[in-house]
Design a protein around this motif. Structure first.
Motif, PDB file in Angstrom:
ATOM      1  N   MET A 151       3.494  47.581 -35.510  1.00 49.16           N
ATOM      2  CA  MET A 151       4.391  48.661 -35.097  1.00 49.16           C
ATOM      3  C   MET A 151       4.597  48.693 -33.584  1.00 49.16           C
ATOM      4  O   MET A 151       5.354  49.511 -33.079  1.00 49.16           O
ATOM      5  N   ASN A 200       7.974  54.332 -45.702  1.00 49.69           N
ATOM      6  CA  ASN A 200       6.698  54.454 -44.996  1.00 49.69           C
ATOM      7  C   ASN A 200       6.087  55.828 -45.209  1.00 49.69           C
ATOM      8  O   ASN A 200       4.882  55.959 -45.352  1.00 49.69           O
ATOM      9  N   SER A 204       3.796  56.122 -36.290  1.00 43.54           N
ATOM     10  CA  SER A 204       5.057  55.634 -36.839  1.00 43.54           C
ATOM     11  C   SER A 204       6.244  56.459 -36.353  1.00 43.54           C
ATOM     12  O   SER A 204       7.383  55.986 -36.424  1.00 43.54           O
TER      13      SER A 204
END
Lengths: 81, 129, 94
Positions: free
Chosen positions: A47, B10, B51
């Protein structure tokens, strides 16, 4: 961010999490938790969070697993569930 | 509907991880298993926060060639660094809480000679303590 | 007990799934978290702190008191572990 790699790592993480809470041998569960932490670290690298990834690799997977193993070795290894 | 499910895949995975951790904290009777569940729950939350900062097509938030002139920094090329900073603190604090919890676990084992929740409750009821 | 745990977990999961509806699409560069405060940090951090890594710049310069508090937390945890696990001498209460 590559979504194929992301999906595969997420699947491994879920498998490790389910295995860690279902294994009856506590030492095995703790080792699986260390593997879970390393997969989490790979996911964070993917990420783009490199600082979080190497903190997790050293603190979460390293020190955390050592603390858990020390506690399990001072108590019982078998678990009923 | 399918597009909606795929475009936020996700989040479903983080929710599944949180549910696994919460189930281990409530449903399992062994105290070490409860701690493992707490660790899974914490890292799922940290994963969710990290995220949030992801940007498509951006690179890690480390600038190259700094100090040479004042070329404009394109914000869309760098991942949002603020969630990373806050989650670094959260990881270290989570390890501190895990250490304290394991220490009190060893104390419980010394006193009751077991780590199963139901057996500890039975001993406490029998001795009236 | 297991059934109660399962019901509680599924209810929590349903609540979280209901909350996801308001989240922006993943990896959107214009999401609120990426467009509100962080552009200022990305643009100014290197110039103001002379650190190329923005995460380190925010952790050790903008939020250095926060990091100092974090070390206090770790120190307290270590002291707590030592006090809990030390061997009790004879004649000492507790």
């Amino acid at each position: 961010m590559i979504w194929q790699l992301d999906l595969i790592l997420c699947l491994f993480i879920i498998i490790c999490a389910i295995a860690a809470i279902n294994v009856k041998d506590l030492l095995g569960a703790v080792i699986i938790l260390g593997a879970y932490s390393f997969f989490m670290c790979l996911l964070w690298t993917e990420m783009g969070a490199v600082d979080v990834a190497f903190t997790e690799a050293s603190v979460g997977a390293g020190v955390g697993t050592v603390l858990f193993i020390a506690a399990v070795s001072k108590t019982k290894r078998r678990s009923k569930d | 509907m399918l597009d909606y499910v795929i475009s936020k895949y996700n989040f479903w995975i983080y929710i599944i991880l949180m549910m696994i951790g919460l189930y281990a904290m409530i449903g399992k009777k062994n105290l070490v298993k409860k701690l493992i569940g707490m660790n899974i729950f914490q890292s799922a939350i940290i994963l969710f926060y990290v995220s949030i900062g992801v940007k498509a097509g951006a690179t890690v938030p480390i600038l190259s060639g700094h100090g040479h002139g004042h070329e404009a920094i394109e914000v869309a090329n760098y991942i949002n660094p603020l969630p990373h900073v806050l989650m670094l603190t959260a990881i270290v604090v989570s390890i501190a809480t895990t250490g304290i919890a394991l220490a009190s676990l060893i104390l419980i084992y010394r006193k009751y000679n077991t780590l199963e929740e139901d057996e500890i409750l039975k001993i406490r009821k029998e001795t009236g303590a | 007990m297991k059934v109660i745990a399962l019901i509680a977990v599924i209810m929590t999961g349903a609540l979280l799934i209901y909350g996801v509806e308001d989240m922006p699409k993943w990896s959107d560069p214009n999401s609120p978290a990426s467009s509100h405060v962080s552009p200022q940090y990305i643009q100014e951090a290197t110039e103001k702190t002379a650190t190329p890594n923005i995460v380190t710049a925010v952790l050790a310069d903008y939020r250095s008191y926060d990091t100092m508090g974090e070390t206090v937390v770790v120190f307290t945890a270590a002291i707590g572990c030592i006090l809990m696990l030390r061997k009790k001498r004879n004649g000492e209460g507790g």
